[in-house]
Design a protein around this motif. Structure first.
Motif, PDB file in Angstrom:
ATOM      1  N   MET A 279      10.317   5.735 -17.283  1.00 24.21           N
ATOM      2  CA  MET A 279      11.723   6.087 -17.098  1.00 24.21           C
ATOM      3  C   MET A 279      12.354   6.533 -18.422  1.00 24.21           C
ATOM      4  O   MET A 279      13.163   7.474 -18.451  1.00 24.21           O
ATOM      5  CB  MET A 279      12.510   4.895 -16.529  1.00 24.21           C
ATOM      6  CG  MET A 279      12.129   4.515 -15.099  1.00 24.21           C
ATOM      7  SD  MET A 279      12.289   5.845 -13.876  1.00 24.21           S
ATOM      8  CE  MET A 279      10.554   6.249 -13.590  1.00 24.21           C
ATOM      9  N   LEU A 310      15.541   8.313  -8.110  1.00 24.51           N
ATOM     10  CA  LEU A 310      14.621   7.399  -8.786  1.00 24.51           C
ATOM     11  C   LEU A 310      15.044   5.946  -8.596  1.00 24.51           C
ATOM     12  O   LEU A 310      14.218   5.085  -8.293  1.00 24.51           O
ATOM     13  CB  LEU A 310      14.562   7.719 -10.286  1.00 24.51           C
ATOM     14  CG  LEU A 310      13.866   9.013 -10.702  1.00 24.51           C
ATOM     15  CD1 LEU A 310      14.213   9.353 -12.150  1.00 24.51           C
ATOM     16  CD2 LEU A 310      12.356   8.865 -10.541  1.00 24.51           C
ATOM     17  N   PRO A 317      14.340   0.466  -7.608  1.00 29.16           N
ATOM     18  CA  PRO A 317      13.584   1.713  -7.750  1.00 29.16           C
ATOM     19  C   PRO A 317      13.075   2.214  -6.402  1.00 29.16           C
ATOM     20  O   PRO A 317      12.759   1.433  -5.505  1.00 29.16           O
ATOM     21  CB  PRO A 317      12.411   1.317  -8.659  1.00 29.16           C
ATOM     22  CG  PRO A 317      12.821   0.042  -9.314  1.00 29.16           C
ATOM     23  CD  PRO A 317      13.716  -0.654  -8.334  1.00 29.16           C
ATOM     24  N   ALA A 321       9.935   6.561  -7.855  1.00 24.65           N
ATOM     25  CA  ALA A 321       9.955   6.013  -9.219  1.00 24.65           C
ATOM     26  C   ALA A 321       8.641   5.293  -9.525  1.00 24.65           C
ATOM     27  O   ALA A 321       8.095   5.410 -10.633  1.00 24.65           O
ATOM     28  CB  ALA A 321      11.130   5.059  -9.389  1.00 24.65           C
TER      29      ALA A 321
END
Length: 560
Positions: A279, A310, A317, A321
């Motif tokens: 991320m 995401l 998440p 993601a």
């Protein structure tokens, strides 16, 4: 490791092309791609090359003239015996008969490892396949993905790639929580409690079976818990489900090098998880935007015209993601050169965004390949089979294997290309008749090879390379050609990611051996020299059949 004849032929053609340019017979032009193929008709030679047709426009010469200039300069040395030119500009090449016979010794020595090449040497490939959610038993469709991925991995391995098979366990998220809640309700019902299933819960009878196992293992251990299942209860239920999936795949002869848990991507061994790192990579690259209270992946510069969530507004998440983190782990942490994901066709819409995400986190999006496979429709003769007779539910992979056997299941699953829908005929697959069941036909050919060798031994005859020149019949050379074709087929299947060609090859090879067996007397005590040569050819056919069946994951029996 012997070089495939196509490779040797291609090298001689390229050398002749360069010589023609050096002599001034052809003008110098940049190298062009050439295709060396086997003609459909044997009278056109063993190989045919189209390079003259591809060059004609660039060199401004008739294709036949270009072909002649190259053909005149091809050395008539092993493995080539003769070269001619055919309209509209093909170069046809015939292999030397003595050279072909001599290759049988390499085949016999290689045994079921025949066909291996080095085209993928030094290249690390991960094949991730099946990866079904561990919320229920594997279905027939999962079986197609299992066989496709496993056979592809075997072909890649035979082509010299360094291959790792992986199963991704989706053990996080809403579906897993629902699985735990459903199982907890079924567990309480085992003790006579009237507990309803959660909305959208898993209805299958397998959940009752899992609950019964938990009761047998742990008794009333979790009965006093609240309405939500304890974490260790859900974890144990998940372990049992994954254990069943492993057992079903083992029945299908599918083994994995690594089982990767989704939850591990969120574990932080050194303070930062794989998910956190991925991320952060997206944020540093300006691929993340916030809108509507959620975090989105935005990759217009990478060709994506649609933003993808995401992190939901709840802070949880999304599956996407997790996929981003997972592929970061594949490429950046573990360093695979190529990753091949084998997915059902219903995931087609996820391909572009996943490739874009790989590029966004610092990997090579083009190095992610996705092999999509279509649905499997079961039928019994003309009748479509939709539900299991035993359970009244969708047919499981285990039920399919129990009905038709693992060999037929694997062979039938690979009879179509991945992008073609499949009709799986249960009657044909369960039949032992080689005329109905191609798996039986190929296995029978291998068993017949072994039977011939036993008969020869009883007659005091052995395979011999002393008089291979006695192999001269058309059917003998048809069989030799099929045997020698395997290495180039392995290379093509590996580079094109098309393992289904193995089933066609195996049937063609079995047919060639059967015709040889029917037309050429192999065991003739009065002709020990000819018998010795034909027994060598029989051993080579057996080796090639064994090699094809090994890559297919199908048994190669010596008796049937």
């Amino acid at each position: 490791m012997a070089r495939a004849p196509r490779e040797l032929v291609g090298e001689l053609v390229r050398n002749a092309l360069e010589l023609a340019q050096a002599d001034g017979a052809l003008p110098p032009i940049p190298p062009t791609e050439m295709h060396i193929e086997r003609p459909k008709e044997r009278e056109h030679g063993d190989y045919s090359c189209n390079v003259a047709l591809r060059l004609a426009s660039a060199v401004r010469m008739p294709p036949m003239d270009v072909a002649s200039a190259i053909a005149q300069r091809i050395l008539r040395t092993e493995p080539i015996a003769d070269v001619d030119v055919a309209p509209p500009g093909f170069i046809n090449l015939k292999l030397d008969s003595e050279w072909q016979r001599g290759q049988l010794l390499a085949v016999v020595e290689a045994g079921d490892q025949w066909g291996q090449t080095e085209v993928g040497s030094g290249h690390r490939v991960q094949v991730e396949f099946v990866s079904a959610n561990p919320t229920g038993p594997l279905q027939v469709g999962n079986g197609r993905g299992a066989v496709l991925g496993d056979a592809l991995a075997s072909v890649l391995d035979a082509a010299g790639f360094e291959v790792e098979r992986e199963y991704y366990i989706n053990d996080a998220g809403a579906q897993i929580r629902l699985f735990g809640r459903t199982l907890f309700a079924r567990y309480q019902q085992q003790f006579g409690r009237e507990v309803p299933l959660p909305d959208g819960g898993y209805q299958g009878a397998y959940m009752i079976d899992l609950a019964a196992r938990l009761k047998a293992e742990s008794g009333e251990r979790w009965l006093e818990s609240s309405d939500d299942p304890p974490a260790d209860f859900s974890e144990r239920g998940l372990e049992l489900m994954v254990e069943q999936i492993r057992d079903d795949l083992a029945m299908m002869r599918v083994e994995f090098n690594h089982w990767q848990r989704e939850s591990a991507l969120y574990g932080a061994a050194d303070g930062r998880s794989t998910y956190d790192i991925a991320m952060n990579r997206l944020r540093e690259g300006s691929f993340v935007i916030e809108k509507e209270g959620a975090v989105w992946f935005r990759a217009e510069d990478l060709g994506e015209d649609k933003d993808n969530v995401l992190i939901r507004s709840s802070g949880e998440p999304t599956y996407f993601a997790s996929d981003v983190a997972y592929h970061y782990d594949k490429f950046l942490t573990r360093g695979f050169d190529t990753v091949i994901d084998v997915w059902g066709a219903d995931h087609q819409g996820h391909v572009a965004r996943t490739r874009a995400a790989v590029s966004a986190v610092g990997g090579d999006g083009e190095a992610l390949e996705v092999l999509l496979y279509q649905l499997v429709h079961l039928r019994r003769g003309e009748e479509r089979v939709r539900m299991s007779k035993r359970t009244g539910e969708i047919v499981t992979l285990r039920e399919l294997i129990e009905e038709v056997g693992v060999d037929a299941a694997r062979f039938f699953m690979l009879q179509r290309s991945a992008d073609a829908q499949m009709d799986f005929d249960l009657e044909a697959a369960a039949s032992a008749d080689p005329r109905q069941n191609p798996a039986s036909y190929v296995k029978y050919a291998h068993a017949r090879c072994a039977s011939v060798m036993r008969t020869a031994s009883d007659a005091g005859l052995t395979a011999s390379s002393d008089h291979l020149d006695l192999l001269a019949a058309d059917q003998e050379f048809v069989l030799i050609g099929e045997i020698l074709r395997l290495p180039e087929l392995v290379e093509d299947m590996a580079l094109k990611r098309e393992p289904h060609h193995l089933t066609y090859y195996a049937q063609s090879l079995a047919q060639a051996f059967t015709q040889f067996y029917d037309t050429c007397r192999i065991v003739v005590p009065e002709e020990p020299q000819r018998s010795g040569a034909r027994l060598t050819l029989t051993l080579a056919a057996q080796a090639a059949l064994a090699a094809a069946l090994r890559m297919l994951g199908v048994d190669a029996p010596d008796e049937m």
